[in-house]
Design a protein around this motif. Structure first.
Motif, mmCIF file in Angstrom:
data_model
loop_
_atom_site.group_PDB
_atom_site.id
_atom_site.type_symbol
_atom_site.label_atom_id
_atom_site.label_comp_id
_atom_site.label_asym_id
_atom_site.label_seq_id
_atom_site.Cartn_x
_atom_site.Cartn_y
_atom_site.Cartn_z
ATOM 1 N N LEU A 1 12.048 -3.277 -1.336
ATOM 2 C CA LEU A 1 13.296 -2.572 -1.611
ATOM 3 C C LEU A 1 13.167 -1.601 -2.770
ATOM 4 O O LEU A 1 13.921 -0.633 -2.867
ATOM 5 N N GLY A 2 12.201 -1.863 -3.665
ATOM 6 C CA GLY A 2 11.984 -0.979 -4.801
ATOM 7 C C GLY A 2 12.306 -1.641 -6.117
ATOM 8 O O GLY A 2 13.329 -2.325 -6.241
ATOM 9 N N VAL A 3 11.409 -1.480 -7.075
ATOM 10 C CA VAL A 3 11.591 -2.003 -8.426
ATOM 11 C C VAL A 3 11.232 -0.907 -9.416
ATOM 12 O O VAL A 3 10.500 0.040 -9.075
ATOM 13 N N PRO A 4 11.727 -0.978 -10.647
ATOM 14 C CA PRO A 4 11.398 0.061 -11.633
ATOM 15 C C PRO A 4 9.905 0.171 -11.918
ATOM 16 O O PRO A 4 9.401 1.269 -12.200
ATOM 17 N N ASN A 5 9.178 -0.942 -11.857
ATOM 18 C CA ASN A 5 7.756 -0.919 -12.197
ATOM 19 C C ASN A 5 6.975 -1.747 -11.178
ATOM 20 O O ASN A 5 6.809 -2.943 -11.336
ATOM 21 N N ALA A 6 6.491 -1.078 -10.115
ATOM 22 C CA ALA A 6 5.705 -1.761 -9.084
ATOM 23 C C ALA A 6 4.229 -1.504 -9.309
ATOM 24 O O ALA A 6 3.470 -1.298 -8.384
ATOM 25 N N SER A 7 3.810 -1.533 -10.547
ATOM 26 C CA SER A 7 2.450 -1.164 -10.894
ATOM 27 C C SER A 7 1.551 -2.377 -11.011
ATOM 28 O O SER A 7 1.883 -3.343 -11.679
ATOM 29 N N THR A 8 0.424 -2.340 -10.334
ATOM 30 C CA THR A 8 -0.568 -3.386 -10.481
ATOM 31 C C THR A 8 -1.947 -2.766 -10.370
ATOM 32 O O THR A 8 -2.243 -2.075 -9.406
ATOM 33 N N ASP A 9 -2.759 -2.962 -11.373
ATOM 34 C CA ASP A 9 -4.082 -2.364 -11.395
ATOM 35 C C ASP A 9 -5.130 -3.200 -10.678
ATOM 36 O O ASP A 9 -6.258 -2.758 -10.517
ATOM 37 N N ILE A 10 -4.775 -4.409 -10.255
ATOM 38 C CA ILE A 10 -5.780 -5.276 -9.639
ATOM 39 C C ILE A 10 -5.783 -5.162 -8.117
ATOM 40 O O ILE A 10 -6.580 -5.828 -7.465
ATOM 41 N N LEU A 11 -4.926 -4.336 -7.541
ATOM 42 C CA LEU A 11 -4.929 -4.155 -6.092
ATOM 43 C C LEU A 11 -6.237 -3.510 -5.654
ATOM 44 O O LEU A 11 -6.595 -2.439 -6.128
ATOM 45 N N PRO A 12 -6.992 -4.133 -4.743
ATOM 46 C CA PRO A 12 -8.266 -3.561 -4.298
ATOM 47 C C PRO A 12 -8.051 -2.233 -3.569
ATOM 48 O O PRO A 12 -7.029 -2.052 -2.888
ATOM 49 N N PRO A 13 -8.987 -1.314 -3.673
ATOM 50 C CA PRO A 13 -8.836 -0.001 -3.015
ATOM 51 C C PRO A 13 -8.637 -0.100 -1.508
ATOM 52 O O PRO A 13 -7.910 0.708 -0.926
ATOM 53 N N HIS A 14 -9.255 -1.098 -0.850
ATOM 54 C CA HIS A 14 -9.150 -1.184 0.606
ATOM 55 C C HIS A 14 -7.763 -1.622 1.062
ATOM 56 O O HIS A 14 -7.468 -1.578 2.258
ATOM 57 N N LEU A 15 -6.908 -2.044 0.139
ATOM 58 C CA LEU A 15 -5.526 -2.375 0.471
ATOM 59 C C LEU A 15 -4.550 -1.341 -0.073
ATOM 60 O O LEU A 15 -3.347 -1.588 -0.129
ATOM 61 N N GLY A 16 -5.071 -0.197 -0.444
ATOM 62 C CA GLY A 16 -4.221 0.841 -1.024
ATOM 63 C C GLY A 16 -3.107 1.296 -0.109
ATOM 64 O O GLY A 16 -2.055 1.758 -0.574
ATOM 65 N N TYR A 17 -3.300 1.184 1.227
ATOM 66 C CA TYR A 17 -2.262 1.606 2.172
ATOM 67 C C TYR A 17 -0.971 0.809 2.007
ATOM 68 O O TYR A 17 0.105 1.265 2.413
ATOM 69 N N LEU A 18 -1.061 -0.378 1.396
ATOM 70 C CA LEU A 18 0.146 -1.201 1.230
ATOM 71 C C LEU A 18 1.167 -0.549 0.315
ATOM 72 O O LEU A 18 2.363 -0.831 0.418
ATOM 73 N N THR A 19 0.715 0.308 -0.575
ATOM 74 C CA THR A 19 1.659 0.938 -1.504
ATOM 75 C C THR A 19 2.656 1.837 -0.783
ATOM 76 O O THR A 19 3.735 2.118 -1.315
ATOM 77 N N SER A 20 2.317 2.258 0.426
ATOM 78 C CA SER A 20 3.230 3.137 1.170
ATOM 79 C C SER A 20 4.468 2.379 1.664
ATOM 80 O O SER A 20 5.430 3.004 2.120
ATOM 81 N N TYR A 21 4.427 1.069 1.581
ATOM 82 C CA TYR A 21 5.554 0.263 2.051
ATOM 83 C C TYR A 21 6.507 -0.122 0.921
ATOM 84 O O TYR A 21 7.498 -0.814 1.158
ATOM 85 N N PHE A 22 6.213 0.311 -0.285
ATOM 86 C CA PHE A 22 7.071 -0.034 -1.414
ATOM 87 C C PHE A 22 8.260 0.910 -1.486
ATOM 88 O O PHE A 22 8.170 2.088 -1.128
ATOM 89 N N GLY A 23 9.365 0.381 -1.982
ATOM 90 C CA GLY A 23 10.566 1.177 -2.122
ATOM 91 C C GLY A 23 10.515 2.063 -3.352
ATOM 92 O O GLY A 23 9.548 2.046 -4.122
ATOM 93 N N PRO A 24 11.557 2.848 -3.560
ATOM 94 C CA PRO A 24 11.614 3.748 -4.727
ATOM 95 C C PRO A 24 11.736 2.975 -6.034
ATOM 96 O O PRO A 24 12.073 1.789 -6.044
#
Length: 271
Positions: A160-183
């Motif tokens: 749905l979206g949060v002010p800070n959806a930042s995580t540096d430990i997400l592996p590069p091969h799962l980067g496509y998941l960020t497209s499903y995050f809300g504003p």
């Protein structure tokens, strides 16, 4: 009165395991993908050992059995986390969300991206509940269900979206998941789940404080309190400008720099 063995030590144990286990999983999942089969095999062995530990401790209500069951549940949970973050068990959809997707269609795409992982977690939770249903020590099943609930809450908030959806430990091969995050926004869901996590932690803390001194019940409630408190803190992080790299950058093969896109996150911690 606060007890070292009944209150303080269980919290220290929980935080230490959460911190180092998350770092270890981050390190394994950000290595070369050729190392993943070996990591998954070792993780599988750890998961089986965790299941055995839960079953071995289920019939005892001693303090040692509570710790054993607790650690066993975390081993099983870590196995699932490793499988997800390596990409071995994620979902049938492995591509970014279509730009024009919205509403139920966007939710369906997001669900498909993690469907297999969610089914695996749900089946494992049901298995642990069934195996320890009438056992005097059910800490292992309770811990796993609590972690599952906290993770579902985190995923729904990110969707749905949060002010800070930042995580540096997400592996590069799962980067496509960020497209499903809300504003980037503060939602009623985030406020409600944060309040619920705080209330749960407070209730578990009260259970720990009022349990018989030195009892397994006191230790068990303290362990659960620490997990719930960590879940509340992780939800609070969604509203604060904090990055995972500050906590677990030491565990990554190469330290990631802060991303300019705030939607670069998916998972935060063992929860």
């Amino acid at each position: 009165m606060v007890s070292w063995s009944g209150h303080v030590l269980p919290v220290i144990v929980t935080v230490a395991i959460w911190f180092f286990a998350t770092g270890l999983i981050a390190w394994l999942d950000n290595r070369d993908r050729a190392t993943f089969p070996r990591s998954l095999a070792l993780g599988g062995l750890a998961g089986v050992a965790g299941l055995v530990a839960i079953l071995a401790a289920a019939q005892s209500v001693s303090v040692g059995a509570v710790y054993l069951s607790f650690v066993g549940a975390l081993l099983v949970w870590s196995w699932h986390e490793l499988a997800f973050l390596t990409g071995a068990v994620a979902g049938p959809r492995r591509t970014p969300c279509p730009p024009d997707a919205s509403g139920l269609g966007r939710f369906a795409h997001a669900s498909a991206a993690v469907l297999h992982h969610e089914i695996a977690l749900a089946l494992t939770a049901l298995l642990l509940i069934a195996l320890t249903w009438s056992a005097p020590n059910q800490i292992g099943a309770i811990v796993f269900v609590l972690l599952f609930a906290l993770r579902l809450s985190a995923k729904l908030n990110m969707f749905l979206g949060v002010p800070n959806a930042s995580t540096d430990i997400l592996p590069p091969h799962l980067g496509y998941l960020t497209s499903y995050f809300g504003p980037n926004r503060f939602t009623l869901l985030l406020a409600a789940t944060l309040a619920a996590n705080v209330a749960l932690a407070a209730w578990l803390g009260w259970q720990a404080m009022t349990a018989e001194a030195g009892s397994a019940q006191m230790v068990g409630a303290s362990l659960l309190f620490a997990l719930a408190a960590l879940g509340a803190i992780e939800h609070l992080f969604f509203a604060l400008p904090l990055r995972d790299g500050a906590l677990w950058g030491w565990a990554l093969p190469t330290r990631k720099s802060a991303a300019t896109n705030p939607n670069t996150a998916f998972e935060n911690g063992v929860t």
